[in-house]
Design an enzyme around this catalytic site. Sequence first.
Site, PDB file in Angstrom:
ATOM      1  N   HIS A 192       0.759  -1.147  -0.205  1.00  0.00           N
ATOM      2  CA  HIS A 192       0.012   0.043   0.033  1.00  0.00           C
ATOM      3  C   HIS A 192       0.915   1.219   0.185  1.00  0.00           C
ATOM      4  CE1 HIS A 192      -2.633   3.215   1.881  1.00  0.00           C
ATOM      5  NE2 HIS A 192      -3.698   2.312   0.946  1.00  0.00           N
ATOM      6  N   CYS A 212      -4.796  16.178 -18.055  1.00  0.00           N
ATOM      7  CA  CYS A 212      -4.009  16.744 -16.880  1.00  0.00           C
ATOM      8  C   CYS A 212      -4.060  15.596 -15.640  1.00  0.00           C
ATOM      9  CB  CYS A 212      -4.651  18.087 -16.389  1.00  0.00           C
ATOM     10  SG  CYS A 212      -6.127  17.818 -15.442  1.00  0.00           S
TER      11      CYS A 212
END
Lengths: 528, 528
Positions: free
Chosen positions: A112, A488
Amino acid sequence: MRRQSLEAAVDRVKAKVWTKQTAVSRVDAGRLSLLLHPSLKSSEGASPIATGLGVAPGAASGLVTFTAEDAARLRARGKHCILVVTETGPADIEGMKAATGILTARGGMTSHAGVIARITGKPCVAGVRTLTVDLAEMSCRIGDREFHAGDRLTIDGSDGCVYAGMLALAQPHIGGAMGTVLGWSDASRKAAVRTNVETVESAKTALSFGAEGIGLARSEHMFFSPERMLALRRMILSEDEEDRSRAIGGLVDFQTGDYSALFSTMAGMPVNVRLFDPPLHEFLPRGEEEIDDTAASLGLAVRALRLRLERLAEINPMLGHRGVRLAITYPEILQMQMQAVLAGARAASETQSEPVLVEVMVPFVSTATEVAFVRERVDAMVANSGLLRSDRVQFSFGTMIELPRACLRAGDIAQMVDFFSFGTNDLTQTTFGISRDDAPTFLAAYQRKGIYDSDPFVSVDEKGVGELIAMAIERGRAANPRLKIGICGENAGDPASLRFFAGLGVDYVSCSPYRVPVARLTLAQSRG
Amino acid sequence: MRRQSLEAAVDRVKAKVWTKQTAVSRVDAGRLSLLLHPSLKSSEGASPIATGLGVAPGAASGLVTFTAEDAARLRARGKHCILVVTETGPADIEGMKAATGILTARGGMTSHAGVIARITGKPCVAGVRTLTVDLAEMSCRIGDREFHAGDRLTIDGSDGCVYAGMLALAQPHIGGAMGTVLGWSDASRKAAVRTNVETVESAKTALSFGAEGIGLARSEHMFFSPERMLALRRMILSEDEEDRSRAIGGLVDFQTGDYSALFSTMAGMPVNVRLFDPPLHEFLPRGEEEIDDTAASLGLAVRALRLRLERLAEINPMLGHRGVRLAITYPEILQMQMQAVLAGARAASETQSEPVLVEVMVPFVSTATEVAFVRERVDAMVANSGLLRSDRVQFSFGTMIELPRACLRAGDIAQMVDFFSFGTNDLTQTTFGISRDDAPTFLAAYQRKGIYDSDPFVSVDEKGVGELIAMAIERGRAANPRLKIGICGENAGDPASLRFFAGLGVDYVSCSPYRVPVARLTLAQSRG
């Protein structure tokens, strides 16, 4: 890739062995990015106190912190901090975003911590076996040394080393052969390269890396300091008009200065402001203590505040009351933001000779009716401002395209806007049905079993998300031939994705400042 | 629509004024559905103690309950309950799903309670101004009467009336003129009508309404009783193989009986079992008390259990570790489910003359590689079972199509499966970027301002979601001409959506039992 190979390339051009285009084509854009992270100043010569796995590149130094709350508090005070934890999970996401670097005792490349660190661009050292964290004491041991919250630490996510103290860091810079090669590359690319920043400091870094405008200023980032956050909370929690108007007044003043400074820094280049995007509850207090403090500061009963928090809570905030939905249901937020943008544009236009090029875009739209609703209000405010009477301020209005439905309905939406800006992060999340924050629990297994060719949050998924983007560009341009197209999301800084976007004929890409050189080079290599 | 108008239609056909097809075409399918909810037995003649707004139709009676936890506990014991609250919010979703009916003091047609009640098909009376809830005392006042948790109450969501006590309810039935008209309609429709059920009781109801198979049996619903939930929790929380194997053994036994009974009830008709879908944390304890109880029952330390719960928590569970991702990362869950399905099929095949038609489908896929991974394991288990040696059991394998990417990649996926089943709920959520559970906070404003033509969770969004479905059908059939196509989301019970699906040439639709007659009629009216 070393700086030496760049120098050798420049020498070959000087010796007329290579053309400039050959030199540009021979540089490995992926490896170039390794030169673009902060690194330890080589003169330091310090000895690491421990080593782990460097799972996200770059060096970082700052104050030791153990919780997401403390990291957010330090960040708000402008301090750098290193989040030190046994391992990370979904509850640590906010802390990881607020921290400058991350250090964990457990986990590897696909843990993680590793996945989120790479996504958020934070240096991370994981799996330091000699690290133990004692949350009760707010301290940790690294080997035989003890650190308390607030002590200084440096990590190097490129080689996995951990150092006591705050070592000096070298910021990456462009110059010499790298500058020369990038200069050549600018001559042979069609798409512009912009950057995703909100602060003057980051804007200056991006300019030094060759950014040609701001493609994404996340307006909500302007509320991260404690007094602004309190003003924002006052607005969100206000129950009557008077209270709300007072809170909004203060917020407009804060932001006007920010926008004016940003427009001046980018004088003559486009600055794209994205309207408020996250759900409001993300700005409200969480822990017991913070709730009590906020209630006291705002003069609210704790019970009433808790009730309000419960009402604003969401099960799936990523798919919740955010983006354009906020602009429609809280029109005063839209109004406050537009007031500040327009006042900032006026102030900047009065002190600079170049025109102020303002772009405003609305996020998370799925229908043309949403866009029409917002555009009507924005146009009225722009007209009222009188700013367009001279040509010192230019204004354009656009929309993020970041939901599958927006891609499908691009033909309708394009008729209402001057530009599309594809948000590849949210578009990837919704197209795949994956929450980026929650993905690490299964993404590691997926990578081991070869389920995905590559991580779609790093390289655009050409066969799925890519088809939606191509479809939206085609439908959008068919309906509005003057439509400008930008990208973007995180993908806009990845070489493989950049090649794909260049093939679609986008007008610009916008990435984080350290990715700007990679984009300049890759787009030059990709021209049709 | 009254029963009388159905009788008049039948009379006209008998008198040869109308053809059967004219009769079928003249019945209003939308109004037919009003005849298909439980209603108060007219003989009761009770007086309402209060009235509010009937925001979700049908009558319900049960025990008064005030919290989601109590509602879940009662449901697990097979008791009906009425959830009584001041107003509902996201924290109440689970309670609303567990309750038989919902009663609120505040809110109207587009309130959170109203929207969620209609989505989940629960009768709901909202905005009862004489209702006050005292959570501390676990009691409420309705007018001048006081009710405590466990007292009996009846509500009628069709007219907004509230009654003390449990009044007798009439279950809707098909017979007389309605049965005649529906019989005629069956002759003139192409697509089959199946139902979404998991229990023998619901399956029998659906059969009485004319269902021709089960299109969606949500396998996780078989774990809702307390002892099964405990066994499931033991499996989810087990840390070693031995513990896990023991837990799985118990779970297989439970389910084998369930499947066998379901297959026998539907003898000779297809029964589609959807593999485990929700994230595992949805099955774990939440409140303090429940966590303590679970730790004690499983012999775990409370601290260790809390740690495990933290690790499984998700920020956006709708986009998290669920569906096919579970089958891939916890292969023992897939194995356990397949064992039970196959043992159930064997048991049923030994006691009935009709063949057992088993369909298994995997939810939430976004890539063909995921489907291939699961299919390989499922095929191996089916082959090992030896069940296919006779023709007493037939087996087919398919996938839900409920993510935009699955629609785009339908050509790849179709080559791995026998059928597609479109899940319009999740497909609508991801295409629009809307969490159904969180939508009520802005959906009311959207409806007021006319942003959406209609609620996409009720009637399929033809221009967005509909395009994805049409594209997936086209690509899927091109790659696999024998591909069967079904629809199993909420939209499959909505007349406008059914007409759209009929136009796409689907092979079957699957809806809740009470919607089966509406689907039979609408599909007959829609044939090309």
